[in-house]
Design a protein around this motif. Structure first.
Motif, PDB file in Angstrom:
ATOM      1  N   ALA A 134       5.903  94.852  67.024  1.00  0.00           N
ATOM      2  CA  ALA A 134       6.429  94.564  65.690  1.00  0.00           C
ATOM      3  C   ALA A 134       7.462  95.605  65.264  1.00  0.00           C
ATOM      4  N   LEU A 135       7.214  96.864  65.598  1.00  0.00           N
ATOM      5  CA  LEU A 135       8.176  97.920  65.269  1.00  0.00           C
ATOM      6  C   LEU A 135       9.487  97.695  66.011  1.00  0.00           C
ATOM      7  N   GLY A 136       9.406  97.317  67.274  1.00  0.00           N
ATOM      8  CA  GLY A 136      10.616  97.041  68.052  1.00  0.00           C
ATOM      9  C   GLY A 136      11.385  95.851  67.509  1.00  0.00           C
ATOM     10  N   VAL A 137      10.670  94.784  67.177  1.00  0.00           N
ATOM     11  CA  VAL A 137      11.323  93.593  66.623  1.00  0.00           C
ATOM     12  C   VAL A 137      11.960  93.914  65.274  1.00  0.00           C
ATOM     13  N   ALA A 138      11.269  94.697  64.456  1.00  0.00           N
ATOM     14  CA  ALA A 138      11.816  95.087  63.152  1.00  0.00           C
ATOM     15  C   ALA A 138      13.076  95.939  63.315  1.00  0.00           C
ATOM     16  N   ALA A 139      13.073  96.833  64.306  1.00  0.00           N
ATOM     17  CA  ALA A 139      14.250  97.673  64.541  1.00  0.00           C
ATOM     18  C   ALA A 139      15.449  96.828  64.965  1.00  0.00           C
ATOM     19  N   VAL A 140      15.213  95.837  65.816  1.00  0.00           N
ATOM     20  CA  VAL A 140      16.307  94.964  66.259  1.00  0.00           C
ATOM     21  C   VAL A 140      16.798  94.098  65.098  1.00  0.00           C
ATOM     22  N   ALA A 141      15.872  93.563  64.305  1.00  0.00           N
ATOM     23  CA  ALA A 141      16.269  92.731  63.167  1.00  0.00           C
ATOM     24  C   ALA A 141      17.078  93.547  62.151  1.00  0.00           C
ATOM     25  N   ARG A 174      21.277  93.369  61.017  1.00  0.00           N
ATOM     26  CA  ARG A 174      21.756  93.323  59.633  1.00  0.00           C
ATOM     27  C   ARG A 174      22.756  94.449  59.337  1.00  0.00           C
ATOM     28  N   LEU A 175      22.488  95.628  59.910  1.00  0.00           N
ATOM     29  CA  LEU A 175      23.287  96.813  59.592  1.00  0.00           C
ATOM     30  C   LEU A 175      24.560  96.949  60.427  1.00  0.00           C
ATOM     31  N   CYS A 176      24.546  96.428  61.634  1.00  0.00           N
ATOM     32  CA  CYS A 176      25.648  96.660  62.564  1.00  0.00           C
ATOM     33  C   CYS A 176      26.842  95.771  62.232  1.00  0.00           C
ATOM     34  N   PRO A 177      27.981  96.387  61.898  1.00  0.00           N
ATOM     35  CA  PRO A 177      29.162  95.599  61.556  1.00  0.00           C
ATOM     36  C   PRO A 177      29.891  95.043  62.787  1.00  0.00           C
ATOM     37  N   VAL A 178      29.684  95.639  63.946  1.00  0.00           N
ATOM     38  CA  VAL A 178      30.383  95.228  65.163  1.00  0.00           C
ATOM     39  C   VAL A 178      29.434  94.408  66.035  1.00  0.00           C
ATOM     40  N   PRO A 179      29.764  93.146  66.314  1.00  0.00           N
ATOM     41  CA  PRO A 179      28.894  92.333  67.172  1.00  0.00           C
ATOM     42  C   PRO A 179      28.748  92.947  68.562  1.00  0.00           C
ATOM     43  N   GLY A 180      27.540  92.875  69.095  1.00  0.00           N
ATOM     44  CA  GLY A 180      27.284  93.399  70.428  1.00  0.00           C
ATOM     45  C   GLY A 180      26.786  94.831  70.457  1.00  0.00           C
TER      46      GLY A 180
END
Length: 120
Positions: free
Chosen positions: A39-46, A50-56
């Motif tokens: 759950a911590l890993g999935v939350a970090a990716v989610a 949301r935060l990352c402005p650059v795709p990829g």
């Protein structure tokens, strides 16, 4: 002392289980801890998506978020270490299995090697 004496009488090594160890059976990688680590890993990716402005670039951001959380809250995340290690090993095995799943074509392997090395 009474618990240690009882453990010694029953053949135990004199170690006394804590309430947390008794609750999860003493297994460092219990189902609850595996679920919490996942759950911590999935939350970090989610959150990174949301935060990352650059795709990829969401995975490096997720890595940075996870390292920041582990650095900021080491005592809270320490119980998840064994479970996270087991999940990480499983994910690494899956990665190697799928990375090698190119049908045995040597040209395809050489064509994808630079991208694979860049990812690693």
């Amino acid at each position: 002392e009474a618990a240690a004496a009882a453990a010694a009488a029953t053949g135990g090594g004199g170690e006394v289980e804590t309430a947390e160890e008794a609750e999860d059976g003493g297994d460092e990688a219990s189902v609850a801890r595996l679920g919490s680590a996942l759950a911590l890993g999935v939350a970090a990716v989610a959150l990174s998506r949301r935060l990352c402005p650059v795709p990829g670039y969401d995975l490096p951001v997720a890595t940075a978020l996870t390292v920041a959380a582990a650095t900021a809250f080491p005592a809270a995340l320490a119980p998840l270490t064994a479970a996270a290690e087991k999940l990480g090993t499983l994910a690494l095995y899956l990665f190697f299995a799928t990375a090698g799943w190119v049908g045995g074509d040597f040209g395809t392997i050489l064509g994808g090697a630079p991208l694979l090395l860049a990812f690693l």
